[in-house]
Write a protein that holds these residues in place. Structure first.
Motif, PDB file in Angstrom:
ATOM      1  N   LYS A   1     -14.525  -9.130  18.213  1.00  0.00           N
ATOM      2  CA  LYS A   1     -15.554 -10.045  17.712  1.00  0.00           C
ATOM      3  C   LYS A   1     -16.600  -9.266  16.911  1.00  0.00           C
ATOM      4  CE  LYS A   1     -15.512 -13.835  18.131  1.00  0.00           C
ATOM      5  NZ  LYS A   1     -14.792 -14.834  17.309  1.00  0.00           N
ATOM      6  N   ALA A   2     -17.000  -8.110  17.412  1.00  0.00           N
ATOM      7  CA  ALA A   2     -17.977  -7.278  16.697  1.00  0.00           C
ATOM      8  C   ALA A   2     -17.415  -6.805  15.362  1.00  0.00           C
ATOM      9  CB  ALA A   2     -18.402  -6.089  17.557  1.00  0.00           C
ATOM     10  N   ASN A   3     -16.168  -6.364  15.375  1.00  0.00           N
ATOM     11  CA  ASN A   3     -15.537  -5.914  14.120  1.00  0.00           C
ATOM     12  C   ASN A   3     -15.510  -7.043  13.100  1.00  0.00           C
ATOM     13  OD1 ASN A   3     -15.124  -3.460  15.343  1.00  0.00           O
ATOM     14  ND2 ASN A   3     -12.923  -3.699  15.566  1.00  0.00           N
ATOM     15  N   ASN A   4     -15.137  -8.237  13.537  1.00  0.00           N
ATOM     16  CA  ASN A   4     -15.114  -9.378  12.614  1.00  0.00           C
ATOM     17  C   ASN A   4     -16.517  -9.690  12.100  1.00  0.00           C
ATOM     18  OD1 ASN A   4     -12.355  -9.606  12.976  1.00  0.00           O
ATOM     19  ND2 ASN A   4     -12.507 -11.230  14.499  1.00  0.00           N
ATOM     20  N   GLY A   5     -17.517  -9.539  12.957  1.00  0.00           N
ATOM     21  CA  GLY A   5     -18.905  -9.743  12.526  1.00  0.00           C
ATOM     22  C   GLY A   5     -19.344  -8.715  11.502  1.00  0.00           C
ATOM     23  N   PHE A   6     -18.949  -7.453  11.700  1.00  0.00           N
ATOM     24  CA  PHE A   6     -19.281  -6.400  10.732  1.00  0.00           C
ATOM     25  C   PHE A   6     -18.647  -6.702   9.380  1.00  0.00           C
ATOM     26  CE2 PHE A   6     -19.393  -3.314  14.540  1.00  0.00           C
ATOM     27  CZ  PHE A   6     -20.721  -3.603  14.788  1.00  0.00           C
ATOM     28  N   ILE A   7     -17.407  -7.152   9.407  1.00  0.00           N
ATOM     29  CA  ILE A   7     -16.701  -7.483   8.164  1.00  0.00           C
ATOM     30  C   ILE A   7     -17.407  -8.628   7.451  1.00  0.00           C
ATOM     31  CG2 ILE A   7     -14.556  -8.452   7.227  1.00  0.00           C
ATOM     32  CD1 ILE A   7     -13.117  -6.850   9.532  1.00  0.00           C
ATOM     33  N   ALA A   8     -17.767  -9.673   8.183  1.00  0.00           N
ATOM     34  CA  ALA A   8     -18.456 -10.822   7.583  1.00  0.00           C
ATOM     35  C   ALA A   8     -19.802 -10.407   6.997  1.00  0.00           C
ATOM     36  CB  ALA A   8     -18.636 -11.927   8.618  1.00  0.00           C
ATOM     37  N   LEU A   9     -20.544  -9.564   7.718  1.00  0.00           N
ATOM     38  CA  LEU A   9     -21.830  -9.092   7.219  1.00  0.00           C
ATOM     39  C   LEU A   9     -21.656  -8.261   5.948  1.00  0.00           C
ATOM     40  CD1 LEU A   9     -24.884  -8.759   7.523  1.00  0.00           C
ATOM     41  CD2 LEU A   9     -24.428  -6.820   9.042  1.00  0.00           C
ATOM     42  N   GLN A  10     -20.668  -7.391   5.935  1.00  0.00           N
ATOM     43  CA  GLN A  10     -20.419  -6.571   4.747  1.00  0.00           C
ATOM     44  C   GLN A  10     -20.056  -7.452   3.553  1.00  0.00           C
ATOM     45  OE1 GLN A  10     -18.137  -2.904   5.169  1.00  0.00           O
ATOM     46  NE2 GLN A  10     -16.925  -3.512   3.406  1.00  0.00           N
ATOM     47  N   LYS A  11     -19.204  -8.451   3.787  1.00  0.00           N
ATOM     48  CA  LYS A  11     -18.830  -9.363   2.700  1.00  0.00           C
ATOM     49  C   LYS A  11     -20.051 -10.098   2.161  1.00  0.00           C
ATOM     50  CE  LYS A  11     -14.019 -10.372   3.878  1.00  0.00           C
ATOM     51  NZ  LYS A  11     -13.091 -11.414   4.339  1.00  0.00           N
ATOM     52  N   ARG A  12     -20.927 -10.533   3.077  1.00  0.00           N
ATOM     53  CA  ARG A  12     -22.128 -11.253   2.631  1.00  0.00           C
ATOM     54  C   ARG A  12     -23.039 -10.335   1.818  1.00  0.00           C
ATOM     55  NH1 ARG A  12     -27.227 -13.707   5.569  1.00  0.00           N
ATOM     56  NH2 ARG A  12     -27.918 -15.023   3.859  1.00  0.00           N
ATOM     57  N   MET A  13     -23.229  -9.119   2.284  1.00  0.00           N
ATOM     58  CA  MET A  13     -24.076  -8.170   1.543  1.00  0.00           C
ATOM     59  C   MET A  13     -23.491  -7.875   0.167  1.00  0.00           C
ATOM     60  SD  MET A  13     -25.219  -5.570   4.602  1.00  0.00           S
ATOM     61  CE  MET A  13     -25.841  -4.368   3.458  1.00  0.00           C
ATOM     62  N   LEU A  14     -22.191  -7.628   0.113  1.00  0.00           N
ATOM     63  CA  LEU A  14     -21.553  -7.349  -1.175  1.00  0.00           C
ATOM     64  C   LEU A  14     -21.609  -8.557  -2.093  1.00  0.00           C
ATOM     65  CD1 LEU A  14     -18.500  -5.240   0.011  1.00  0.00           C
ATOM     66  CD2 LEU A  14     -20.511  -4.435  -1.250  1.00  0.00           C
ATOM     67  N   SER A  15     -21.495  -9.743  -1.533  1.00  0.00           N
ATOM     68  CA  SER A  15     -21.588 -10.960  -2.336  1.00  0.00           C
ATOM     69  C   SER A  15     -22.969 -11.077  -2.967  1.00  0.00           C
ATOM     70  CB  SER A  15     -21.287 -12.183  -1.466  1.00  0.00           C
ATOM     71  OG  SER A  15     -21.331 -13.356  -2.240  1.00  0.00           O
ATOM     72  N   PHE A  16     -24.015 -10.749  -2.202  1.00  0.00           N
ATOM     73  CA  PHE A  16     -25.367 -10.779  -2.749  1.00  0.00           C
ATOM     74  C   PHE A  16     -25.549  -9.747  -3.860  1.00  0.00           C
ATOM     75  CE2 PHE A  16     -26.842 -13.616   0.504  1.00  0.00           C
ATOM     76  CZ  PHE A  16     -27.975 -14.205  -0.054  1.00  0.00           C
ATOM     77  N   MET A  17     -24.854  -8.632  -3.750  1.00  0.00           N
ATOM     78  CA  MET A  17     -25.009  -7.565  -4.751  1.00  0.00           C
ATOM     79  C   MET A  17     -24.163  -7.801  -5.998  1.00  0.00           C
ATOM     80  SD  MET A  17     -25.273  -4.037  -2.599  1.00  0.00           S
ATOM     81  CE  MET A  17     -24.230  -4.342  -1.190  1.00  0.00           C
ATOM     82  N   THR A  18     -23.048  -8.507  -5.851  1.00  0.00           N
ATOM     83  CA  THR A  18     -22.105  -8.572  -6.976  1.00  0.00           C
ATOM     84  C   THR A  18     -21.848  -9.962  -7.538  1.00  0.00           C
ATOM     85  OG1 THR A  18     -20.204  -8.749  -5.459  1.00  0.00           O
ATOM     86  CG2 THR A  18     -20.875  -6.516  -6.132  1.00  0.00           C
ATOM     87  N   ASN A  19     -22.176 -11.012  -6.806  1.00  0.00           N
ATOM     88  CA  ASN A  19     -21.868 -12.365  -7.273  1.00  0.00           C
ATOM     89  C   ASN A  19     -23.115 -13.097  -7.736  1.00  0.00           C
ATOM     90  OD1 ASN A  19     -19.095 -12.242  -6.633  1.00  0.00           O
ATOM     91  ND2 ASN A  19     -19.510 -12.789  -4.512  1.00  0.00           N
ATOM     92  N   SER A  20     -22.916 -13.993  -8.653  1.00  0.00           N
ATOM     93  CA  SER A  20     -24.011 -14.864  -9.076  1.00  0.00           C
ATOM     94  C   SER A  20     -24.333 -15.820  -7.936  1.00  0.00           C
ATOM     95  CB  SER A  20     -23.597 -15.666 -10.315  1.00  0.00           C
ATOM     96  OG  SER A  20     -22.589 -16.605  -9.973  1.00  0.00           O
ATOM     97  N   SER A  21     -25.496 -16.423  -7.992  1.00  0.00           N
ATOM     98  CA  SER A  21     -25.868 -17.376  -6.952  1.00  0.00           C
ATOM     99  C   SER A  21     -24.919 -18.571  -6.952  1.00  0.00           C
ATOM    100  CB  SER A  21     -27.320 -17.825  -7.109  1.00  0.00           C
ATOM    101  OG  SER A  21     -27.576 -18.264  -8.413  1.00  0.00           O
ATOM    102  N   GLU A  22     -24.407 -18.961  -8.101  1.00  0.00           N
ATOM    103  CA  GLU A  22     -23.461 -20.074  -8.145  1.00  0.00           C
ATOM    104  C   GLU A  22     -22.136 -19.698  -7.488  1.00  0.00           C
ATOM    105  OE1 GLU A  22     -21.808 -23.561 -11.095  1.00  0.00           O
ATOM    106  OE2 GLU A  22     -22.819 -21.847 -11.990  1.00  0.00           O
ATOM    107  N   THR A  23     -21.687 -18.480  -7.689  1.00  0.00           N
ATOM    108  CA  THR A  23     -20.466 -18.016  -7.037  1.00  0.00           C
ATOM    109  C   THR A  23     -20.659 -17.962  -5.529  1.00  0.00           C
ATOM    110  OG1 THR A  23     -19.804 -16.763  -8.990  1.00  0.00           O
ATOM    111  CG2 THR A  23     -18.787 -16.122  -6.899  1.00  0.00           C
TER     112      THR A  23
END
Length: 187
Positions: A128-150
């Protein structure tokens, strides 16, 4: 509530009836109303919470009094102020109910006891922790690389029911955009 928790755990590890009965004995139940706080900044955080029914949000308020949504938690999700829970210190987050909510609460001591006595639970919480780390990393990377619409499109695709359960203002805050910007994304 217990049937759903068992199904949730068994997505990762197999359980006997005896195992599950023992695991369940370490949880307590809690019910909260819409807009009620589960955790407030400054509280001692003694529990992590599994959501049986309802919807919560965890927020951080910065020095300018701006509220940042860190996480949502709906059915079959876990939520707490993890820093405070694992270090047994005071909360830096608020966690409040967006809907009436039913929870199963697991104290830090009982979590540690379960992990020590049932290694399969240690495996469960690690996954569960590993899956949470993955989700958090994806969210952080999304904020850094994707537009707000994406980011909007990804959230809608991943959690379509969330959009039916919370206001557009809350979705906008989670995405880090204004309510007006969010309105332009609605197609």
């Amino acid at each position: 509530m217990s049937k759903e928790l068992r199904q949730h755990i068994e997505e990762i590890i197999p359980l006997t009836d005896k195992d599950f009965s023992y695991i369940l004995s370490h949880f307590t139940e809690k019910k909260l109303k819409k807009h009620q706080y589960l955790i407030q900044i400054g509280d001692k955080v003694a529990h992590t919470y599994w959501v049986s029914n309802g919807l919560l949000k965890a927020t951080y308020t910065d020095e300018k009094e701006k509220e940042h949504i860190i996480q949502f938690a709906m059915e079959n999700w876990w939520i707490t102020d993890y820093q405070a829970y694992f270090t047994q210190t005071k909360a830096i987050l608020n966690v409040d109910c967006l809907e009436a909510t039913e929870l199963l609460c697991l104290s830090y001591e009982n979590r540690e006891k379960l992990c020590k006595e049932l290694h399969k639970m240690e495996h469960f919480f690690r996954r569960k922790a590993n899956n949470g780390f993955i989700a958090l990393q994806k969210r952080m990377l999304s904020f850094m690389t994707n537009s707000s619409e994406t980011r909007y499109d990804l959230l809608l695709k991943q959690y379509p029911t969330l959009f039916q359960r919370v206001s557009k203002s809350i979705i906008a805050a989670y995405l880090g955009v204004s309510r007006e910007t969010l309105s332009r994304f609605n197609k």
